[in-house]
Design an enzyme around this catalytic site. Structure first.
Site, PDB file in Angstrom:
ATOM      1  CG  ASN A 146      -0.315  -0.022   2.546  1.00 19.08           C
ATOM      2  OD1 ASN A 146       0.787   0.505   2.708  1.00 19.08           O
ATOM      3  ND2 ASN A 146      -0.967  -0.626   3.522  1.00 19.08           N
ATOM      4  CE  LYS A 148       2.193   3.555   8.511  1.00 16.55           C
ATOM      5  NZ  LYS A 148       2.744   2.253   8.877  1.00 16.55           N
ATOM      6  CG  ASP A 210      -5.800  -9.880   3.667  1.00  8.94           C
ATOM      7  OD1 ASP A 210      -4.568  -9.770   3.571  1.00  8.94           O
ATOM      8  OD2 ASP A 210      -6.406  -9.842   4.759  1.00  8.94           O
TER       9      ASP A 210
END
Length: 253
Positions: A146, A148, A210
């Site tokens: 992601n 971050k 996920d």
């Protein structure tokens, strides 16, 4: 577990290799996996307990999570057992996923061995990464950090520069998920592609990564191009964030 559950909810056959303790929680886990139709290949480690995650929910929103875990690296014996299972299963599957939660199971030796084995067998490896393990993933087909996580991997502010550098350094394709801004795909040798978010309403982002990894793996294993797989994963993520908790998406949805 949630990644495997998402693959199973699409109607695909999925094998799950992982580590659990010798405790009542491991029995619950095995039972739940069986109920979902997931083929469980859990390795029992008597020196650690099965991880518990307790979610505190208020007004259908997650407020906090309390984890009970031992995140030390697995020993050589457990590592060898996992590799034996992987060696046996990889030949018969269409794609391989490494979900790295940073809980001690994914070691550098294990990751590189699974990537090598998969490449030998002509299988694509899709990785949900942890920033501190950046160097474990060299040569995988795709990593899916992601925003971050990808920043923590390189400390580069610009997403385009960051994605290109990650792709070059790790010799892999990169899909960066950007929350409400959608996704950015960096396919080796091609132009960056930006995919705007498909979410209509966001209730809970728990486990959305996920769902993305599960959809990508299933699409790629079915013969989709990387761009087609990313489009499908983007739509699946848009559906799952509208559900409460770690949820699954169906083929019909």
């Amino acid at each position: 577990g949630n990644t495997a559950a998402n693959i199973a909810s699409f109607g695909a056959l999925v094998y799950l290799i992982g580590v659990a303790g010798a405790d009542p929680a491991s029995e619950v886990l095995r039972r739940e996996l069986e109920t979902l139709g997931i083929k469980s290949h859990l390795i029992q480690d008597k020196n650690r307990s099965t991880i518990h995650k307790t979610r505190i929910i208020g007004n259908k929103q997650q407020i906090a999570r309390v984890d009970y875990e031992n995140a030390e690296s697995i020993g050589r014996e457990i590592e060898a057992k996992i590799l034996n299972e992987a060696r046996f299963l990889i030949k018969g599957v269409d794609a391989v996923v490494i979900s790295d939660y940073g809980k001690g199971v994914v070691t550098k030796e294990l990751a590189s061995s699974v990537i090598s084995l998969s490449r030998e067998c002509g299988k694509k490896v899709i990785i949900d990464p942890k920033p501190q393990h950046r160097d474990f993933y060299n040569g995988a087909f795709l990593i899916t950090p992601n925003n971050k996580e990808s920043f923590e991997m390189l400390q580069i502010a610009d997403v385009k520069e960051r994605g290109l550098k990650l792709s070059q350094e790790l010799e892999t394709n990169v899909l960066i998920t950007l929350g409400d801004k959608g996704m950015a795909l960096f396919e080796q040798g091609k132009e960056r592609i930006e995919l705007p978010t498909q979410a209509k309403e966001v209730f809970d982002v728990s486990g959305a990564g996920d769902t993305v990894v599960a959809t990508l793996a299933l699409a790629l294993g079915s013969g989709a191009s990387l761009q087609e797989a990313a489009l499908l994963a983007n739509h699946a993520a848009g559906i799952v964030v509208g559900k409460v908790g770690t949820a699954q998406v169906t083929e019909q949805e």
